[in-house]
Design a protein around this motif. Structure first.
Motif, PDB file in Angstrom:
ATOM      1  N   PHE A  85       0.689  -0.955  -0.002  1.00  0.00           N
ATOM      2  CA  PHE A  85       0.013  -0.041  -0.472  1.00  0.00           C
ATOM      3  C   PHE A  85       0.448   1.405  -0.312  1.00  0.00           C
ATOM      4  O   PHE A  85       1.857   1.438   0.820  1.00  0.00           O
ATOM      5  N   HIS A  87       0.070   3.985   0.430  1.00  0.00           N
ATOM      6  CA  HIS A  87      -0.087   5.441   1.641  1.00  0.00           C
ATOM      7  C   HIS A  87       0.685   5.151   2.848  1.00  0.00           C
ATOM      8  O   HIS A  87       0.471   5.725   4.034  1.00  0.00           O
ATOM      9  N   ARG A 104     -11.958  -4.792  14.466  1.00  0.00           N
ATOM     10  CA  ARG A 104     -12.658  -4.645  13.177  1.00  0.00           C
ATOM     11  C   ARG A 104     -13.598  -3.162  12.903  1.00  0.00           C
ATOM     12  O   ARG A 104     -13.986  -3.293  12.273  1.00  0.00           O
TER      13      ARG A 104
ATOM     14  N   ALA B 171      -5.716  -6.073   0.484  1.00  0.00           N
ATOM     15  CA  ALA B 171      -6.280  -6.244   1.750  1.00  0.00           C
ATOM     16  C   ALA B 171      -7.152  -7.374   1.792  1.00  0.00           C
ATOM     17  O   ALA B 171      -7.434  -7.025   3.567  1.00  0.00           O
ATOM     18  N   GLU B 172      -7.873  -8.134   1.779  1.00  0.00           N
ATOM     19  CA  GLU B 172      -8.747  -9.276   1.721  1.00  0.00           C
ATOM     20  C   GLU B 172      -7.829 -10.551   2.539  1.00  0.00           C
ATOM     21  O   GLU B 172      -8.333 -10.682   3.290  1.00  0.00           O
ATOM     22  N   ALA B 176      -9.258  -8.311   6.170  1.00  0.00           N
ATOM     23  CA  ALA B 176     -10.188  -6.524   5.393  1.00  0.00           C
ATOM     24  C   ALA B 176     -11.682  -7.124   5.716  1.00  0.00           C
ATOM     25  O   ALA B 176     -11.718  -7.909   4.557  1.00  0.00           O
ATOM     26  N   SER B 177     -12.689  -6.641   6.186  1.00  0.00           N
ATOM     27  CA  SER B 177     -13.984  -6.816   5.916  1.00  0.00           C
ATOM     28  C   SER B 177     -13.798  -5.085   4.660  1.00  0.00           C
ATOM     29  O   SER B 177     -13.226  -4.913   4.705  1.00  0.00           O
ATOM     30  N   TRP B 179     -15.403  -2.539   5.197  1.00  0.00           N
ATOM     31  CA  TRP B 179     -15.555  -1.591   5.937  1.00  0.00           C
ATOM     32  C   TRP B 179     -14.178  -1.064   6.046  1.00  0.00           C
ATOM     33  O   TRP B 179     -13.925  -0.109   5.837  1.00  0.00           O
ATOM     34  N   LEU B 180     -13.188  -1.821   6.186  1.00  0.00           N
ATOM     35  CA  LEU B 180     -11.676  -1.894   6.785  1.00  0.00           C
ATOM     36  C   LEU B 180     -11.162  -1.551   6.068  1.00  0.00           C
ATOM     37  O   LEU B 180     -10.253  -0.764   5.473  1.00  0.00           O
ATOM     38  N   LEU B 183     -11.889   1.994   4.712  1.00  0.00           N
ATOM     39  CA  LEU B 183     -11.301   3.296   5.304  1.00  0.00           C
ATOM     40  C   LEU B 183      -9.690   3.199   5.966  1.00  0.00           C
ATOM     41  O   LEU B 183      -9.542   4.497   5.305  1.00  0.00           O
ATOM     42  N   ARG B 184      -9.802   2.125   5.500  1.00  0.00           N
ATOM     43  CA  ARG B 184      -7.689   1.984   5.838  1.00  0.00           C
ATOM     44  C   ARG B 184      -7.038   1.850   4.868  1.00  0.00           C
ATOM     45  O   ARG B 184      -6.141   2.461   4.743  1.00  0.00           O
ATOM     46  N   VAL B 185      -7.844   1.652   3.277  1.00  0.00           N
ATOM     47  CA  VAL B 185      -7.317   1.263   2.290  1.00  0.00           C
ATOM     48  C   VAL B 185      -7.632   2.270   0.758  1.00  0.00           C
ATOM     49  O   VAL B 185      -6.873   2.818   0.605  1.00  0.00           O
TER      50      VAL B 185
END
Lengths: 278, 242
Positions: A85, A87, A104, B171-172, B176-177, B179-180, B183-185
């Motif tokens: 990533f 960033h 979560r 990310a998966e 990560a869900s 939502w995550l 939010l984070r990616v």
């Protein structure tokens, strides 16, 4: 442990048959290299392992359980590009997985948990040779270092299955030798099965326990659409490499001296084990 | 040396940057002087001294009727509207843009609708807004929101959808869900684009603001400009525009 059973796997895009009738059983802790010409469906196969795409027909079982239809933390992935990533700093990239798993809602952890995680991440970064680069952004790393980072990021999740899609394809030869040594060590030390797609035959034979070649059996232009690729060669490396055990064959050879005859070590032989299969 | 490789150093950049301003000012001064020499009561291009006098009246002397310093009161009123309009538009754009950029279902649901909305000329809606929301602050802020939000939304949605698929998959595999991932990616990677886009949208936002104020307001830059237009007071209009 992650035994992989693939039965009667087909993949078609509309009229185009990409893969036909793949039958494979992959032992736990194997290191499988997938080779074959461009466009023969290696990457498609890997994507199906990942859950990014679904097979048209056939089943994929991990430990006897059908593969879930979307990517998950039990399967790590490193691709040739876009694998980290941009960033996040190196350390944040590696910490991201466990952070997402632990929290979560916010996807972040704080306090003692964060410090513990940072320690674990730094240790893993040191293991892949990125000590000192923790606070750099990936854009400032070389290609080889980015792939090391991607490996560390995937390994933080302790995946049972690590999928590599030409991970070292864009690296220059000297760096490749170093990262191969690293990859070999990681495979020995981490409890996982590895499937690697590669174009580089030498890479395939020097890392894997088993090399599987995909190709089309029929290649006449008018048959291209209706016949997909299948397994044409399935070679077990001899002497067998066993995860966690060094063999003479795998003695780390210094960069620039990767011709085994120069080091005087018995090179062993490679023989076709099962030959061709349906 | 090719022109394309010619890079001005720091000093040259400042001089080059100032040049168009100087040219504009000179042109104005010369034009104004010529017209005033012709006709001392000319109102079209007032002299700089006349403008300075008006700035003093508008900005540094309290208004006789209300006791306000008009220029600052107008600016504050306008910026308040502009700020709240852009804030609301940004909030909507972030929410809808992220949603449509990340979720294929949301894209299918909202994509055509947002595309339709962004095609409607906002100024054409102004009368409707005045009728529905009244002549107060709400209708002016609503105009800015309607004008700016769809474009911001589409821009963010495109940026989010342009992120390589590999990153989402990665990310998966890092557990990560949805939502995550958002939010984070996705969110941190579209924020720079949001700021750029917002900067570009400042121009249109001002346009909508001035237009709305011109029609109905009790204060504001657009209100003052269109008020004094009746008296051909270019000496007030020019400083306000600037």
């Amino acid at each position: 442990m992650s035994g992989l059973v693939i039965e009667g796997l087909w993949k078609e895009y509309g009229q185009q048959v990409v893969l036909e009738n793949i039958h494979l059983t992959i032992a736990p802790r194997a290191f499988v290299a997938l080779v074959g010409p461009s466009g023969c469906g290696k990457t498609t196969f890997l994507r199906m392992m990942l859950g990014q795409e679904r097979p048209t027909r056939g089943t994929i079982l991990i430990d006897g359980v059908p593969l879930p239809p979307e990517p998950g933390p039990d399967r790590g992935v490193v691709t040739q590009r876009y694998s980290v990533f941009p960033h996040l700093t190196v350390l944040q990239n590696v910490m991201l997985g466990p952070e997402l798993r632990a929290s979560r809602l916010s996807g972040r952890v704080w306090g003692a948990a964060r410090r513990g995680l940072a320690d674990r991440a730094s240790a893993l970064l040191a293991e892949v040779g990125l000590a000192g680069a923790e606070h750099k952004f990936p854009a400032r790393l070389s290609g080889g270092m980015q792939q090391r980072l991607a490996l560390a990021q995937a390994l933080m999740m302790r995946p049972r299955l690590l999928l590599l899609d030409e991970p070292f394809g864009a690296l220059d030869p000297g760096i490749k030798v170093e990262i191969h040594a690293l990859m070999r060590r990681l495979w020995h030390e981490h409890e996982m099965t590895v499937i690697m797609v590669t174009h580089d035959m030498r890479e395939a034979f020097s890392l894997a326990t088993r090399v599987i070649a995909f190709d089309r059996r029929r290649n006449r232009p008018e048959e291209l659409e209706r016949y997909g690729a299948s397994v044409t060669n399935d070679i077990s490396i001899w002497p067998p490499r066993v995860a966690g055990q060094q063999t003479l064959y795998d003695a780390d050879i210094p960069p620039g001296r990767d011709d085994p005859t120069l080091t005087g070590i018995a090179t062993g032989t490679t023989r076709a084990a099962q030959g061709t299969r349906a | 040396m090719r022109l394309i490789n010619l890079r001005p150093d720091r000093g040259a950049r400042i001089i080059l940057g100032a040049l168009p301003f100087v040219v504009l000012a000179l042109t104005y001064v010369v034009g104004s002087a010529l017209r005033l020499a012709d006709n001392p009561s000319d109102k079209l291009l007032p002299a700089l001294s006349a403008m300075a006098r008006m700035v003093e009246v508008m900005a540094f002397a309290p208004d006789q009727r209300t006791g306000d310093y008009l220029l600052w009161a107008d600016t504050a009123a306008s910026l308040k509207r502009l700020g709240s309009g852009l804030a609301i538009a940004t909030a909507i754009a972030l929410f809808v843009g992220l949603l449509t950029g990340v979720l294929p279902v949301a894209r299918a649901l909202l994509g055509p609708f947002v595309a339709f909305l962004s095609m409607v000329p906002p100024l054409a809606l102004l009368p409707v807004l005045f009728i529905v929301l009244g002549l107060g602050e709400v209708s002016k802020i609503a105009l800015i929101v309607i004008g700016v939000a769809p474009i911001l939304t589409r821009d963010l949605a495109l940026t989010a959808a342009d992120l390589p698929r590999e990153q989402i998959v990665k990310a998966e595999t890092l557990s990560a869900s949805t939502w995550l991932i958002a939010l984070r990616v996705v969110l941190p990677q579209i924020m720079p684009r949001l700021i750029d886009s917002l900067r570009l949208q400042l121009g249109p936002a001002f346009l909508f603001l001035i237009a709305a104020e011109a029609i109905s307001a009790e204060a504001g830059l657009g209100y003052r400009i269109f008020l004094v237009r009746r008296y051909l007071s270019m000496d007030i209009i020019f400083p306000y525009v600037a």
